[in-house]
Design a protein around this motif. Structure first.
Motif, PDB file in Angstrom:
ATOM      1  N   PRO A   6       0.712  -1.237   0.008  1.00  0.00           N
ATOM      2  CA  PRO A   6      -0.002   0.018  -0.015  1.00  0.00           C
ATOM      3  C   PRO A   6       1.021   1.117   0.147  1.00  0.00           C
ATOM      4  CG  PRO A   6      -0.365  -1.692   1.606  1.00  0.00           C
ATOM      5  CD  PRO A   6       0.452  -1.927   1.187  1.00  0.00           C
ATOM      6  N   GLY A   7       0.391   2.415  -0.802  1.00  0.00           N
ATOM      7  CA  GLY A   7       1.177   3.496  -0.588  1.00  0.00           C
ATOM      8  C   GLY A   7       1.438   4.042   0.933  1.00  0.00           C
ATOM      9  N   LEU A   8       2.664   4.515   1.096  1.00  0.00           N
ATOM     10  CA  LEU A   8       2.973   4.859   2.541  1.00  0.00           C
ATOM     11  C   LEU A   8       1.926   6.014   2.892  1.00  0.00           C
ATOM     12  CD1 LEU A   8       6.926   4.675   2.374  1.00  0.00           C
ATOM     13  CD2 LEU A   8       5.329   2.912   3.081  1.00  0.00           C
ATOM     14  N   VAL A   9       1.614   6.302   4.206  1.00  0.00           N
ATOM     15  CA  VAL A   9       0.850   7.345   4.698  1.00  0.00           C
ATOM     16  C   VAL A   9       1.732   7.859   5.833  1.00  0.00           C
ATOM     17  CG1 VAL A   9      -1.280   7.733   6.087  1.00  0.00           C
ATOM     18  CG2 VAL A   9      -1.167   5.857   4.454  1.00  0.00           C
ATOM     19  N   ASN A  10       1.828   9.176   5.585  1.00  0.00           N
ATOM     20  CA  ASN A  10       3.002  10.129   6.529  1.00  0.00           C
ATOM     21  C   ASN A  10       1.753  10.969   7.352  1.00  0.00           C
ATOM     22  OD1 ASN A  10       4.386  11.939   7.719  1.00  0.00           O
ATOM     23  ND2 ASN A  10       5.165  12.947   5.773  1.00  0.00           N
ATOM     24  N   ALA A  11       1.538  10.318   8.558  1.00  0.00           N
ATOM     25  CA  ALA A  11       0.694  10.802   9.502  1.00  0.00           C
ATOM     26  C   ALA A  11       0.854  12.267  10.078  1.00  0.00           C
ATOM     27  CB  ALA A  11       0.358   9.892  10.383  1.00  0.00           C
TER      28      ALA A  11
END
Length: 443
Positions: free
Chosen positions: A66-71
């Motif tokens: 999955p695409g990375l999620v920069n929170a």
């Protein structure tokens, strides 16, 4: 008889497919099909090859995740990258960052800084990011144009900020932007009271009421340093998290960023309220703010996501590198080599981030029906050999230069390491020009 499904728009055939959900799974010799921006098929390669597809891409040596999620981040602060390094948080903020912001931050700064951050993040395999910075309307326009996915948190402070003279004005702008974008397929508006020490009880209550009314997330720096906690105890007679609990801000909508100081009472509040914690290890290390006890949180059932923070305190927006730091630091802090293993670290950088933002039904894992937010990591390089566990190799032996392709909602934003919608040379030239202005070097 069921009619044959429409042809796939794209069929991807990688060496490894890591769906993240179910946890710990690595699929070999599998294909992933995309139709109308969504994942339409995941299955064995021989089945995949029987499907009609407009385009088929063989991806040998590639891991799809999955695409990375920069929170957590402050996108436009990329233009302040390296401006005031090697200083503690409050000195850095009060003597350097806040004065620089007062002098330089306008709509043009936010436009150019956000573009720079978006490009850097796309090249690093990030498909979705959370942003909390001034002129959020400008940032949302940049996200819209870029094809990326984002949560834009409206910054709210008790004192005037660029673009909003009062907290009420900031909230009003946020409500308006929320209304304008509530049907946007890729942008979510959240409310971002800056921190417990910059927002009064009265303004926090206003945020709570609005967030409840709109079912919007609350994104906030909480327990970033021991000093912040101490100051709150002196001023309010309670720790910041307890104060937020008293004001009704804790809950599944709260994203508590940093949380380097966690007592037993704090942990109980996080667990009971189902609040998420956003861990920013490199910024916390660089500013010597403390260590978030990730393994302790994880074992207690708290959702922990990972963020880079802004480039002014990190100094890169490299979520893959951040996740590696998080995994290594978690082991040291827990005193256990098995803390935050590679598979859980990847989950923290994908599905946990999606969950924190309320997007877990849409993104964060590779599942049929979800949006096709997908990153392709090239593990064929010398430094990745030999491969026993591709997820371990990704987390512990791979840098963001191995990011080869990125799709958001089925649209390709990075193709063989090249940005498809943005001009890299132009972005660099613009950033260099800002650097000259800010440092006073007019050439």
């Amino acid at each position: 008889m069921t009619p044959p499904a429409a042809p796939l728009d794209l069929l991807l055939l990688p060496s490894w497919l890591v769906p993240v959900e179910p946890a710990g799974v690595v699929l070999k010799a599998h294909g992933l099909g995309i139709r109308d921006g969504r994942i339409a098929f995941i299955g064995p390669r021989d089945q995949a090859l029987k499907l009609a597809a407009h385009e088929v891409r063989e991806l040998p040596g590639v891991l799809l995740s999955p695409g990375l999620v920069n929170a957590h981040g402050h996108a436009a602060m990329s233009l302040f990258r390296g401006l005031a390094d090697d200083l503690p948080l409050m000195t850095w903020l009060q003597q350097h960052i806040w004065p620089a912001e007062a002098k330089w931050v306008d709509e043009a700064f936010v436009r150019d800084g956000t573009d720079l951050a978006i490009a850097e993040q796309i090249k690093g395999g990030i498909s979705c990011f959370s942003d909390m910075y001034f002129f959020p309307k400008v940032a949302s326009e940049r996200v819209h144009n870029s094809g990326m996915r984002a949560q834009i948190a409206i910054p709210i402070l008790d004192f005037p900020i660029p673009g909003a003279a009062t907290a009420d004005e900031a909230i009003r702008q946020g409500v308006e932007l929320f209304g304008d974008l509530k049907h946007h397929p890729r942008i979510k508006i959240a409310f971002g009271p800056h921190a417990p020490y910059t927002v009064s009880d009265a303004n926090l209550e206003k945020v709570r009421v609005i967030a409840e009314e709109l079912d919007a997330a609350i994104h906030m720096h909480v327990h970033e340093t021991a000093g912040e906690v101490q100051q709150s105890v002196e001023q309010y007679g309670e720790r910041p998290l307890a104060r937020l609990a008293r004001l009704g801000l804790l809950g599944p909508r709260l994203q508590a960023v940093h949380m380097t100081q966690i007592s037993e009472e704090d942990l109980a509040l996080l667990v009971e309220s189902n609040s998420s914690v956003i861990h920013c290890p490199e910024s916390n290390l660089k500013l010597a703010s403390g260590f978030c006890p990730v393994e302790r949180l994880w074992q207690a059932g708290v959702n922990v996501a990972v963020g880079t923070d802004g480039a002014a305190s990190n100094n890169d927006l490299d979520l893959l590198g951040e996740t590696r730091t998080a995994a290594l630091l978690a082991k040291a802090v827990a005193g256990s080599a098995s803390a935050l293993d590679a598979h859980r670290a990847l989950r923290m950088a994908t599905l946990n981030g999606a969950r924190a933002m309320g997007l877990e039904t849409e993104i964060g894992s590779l599942e049929v029906g979800k949006a096709a937010d997908i990153v392709a990591f090239d593990l064929s390089g010398l430094a990745q050999q030999p491969i026993y566990d591709p997820v371990s190799q990704l987390i512990y032996a791979t840098g963001r230069d191995c990011v080869k392709h990125l799709w958001v909602g089925g649209k390709q934003l990075l193709d063989d390491r090249q940005l498809t919608r943005m001009d890299e040379q132009q972005l660099s030239a613009t950033a260099i020009a800002w650097g000259r202005r800010i440092s006073g070097h007019h050439e």
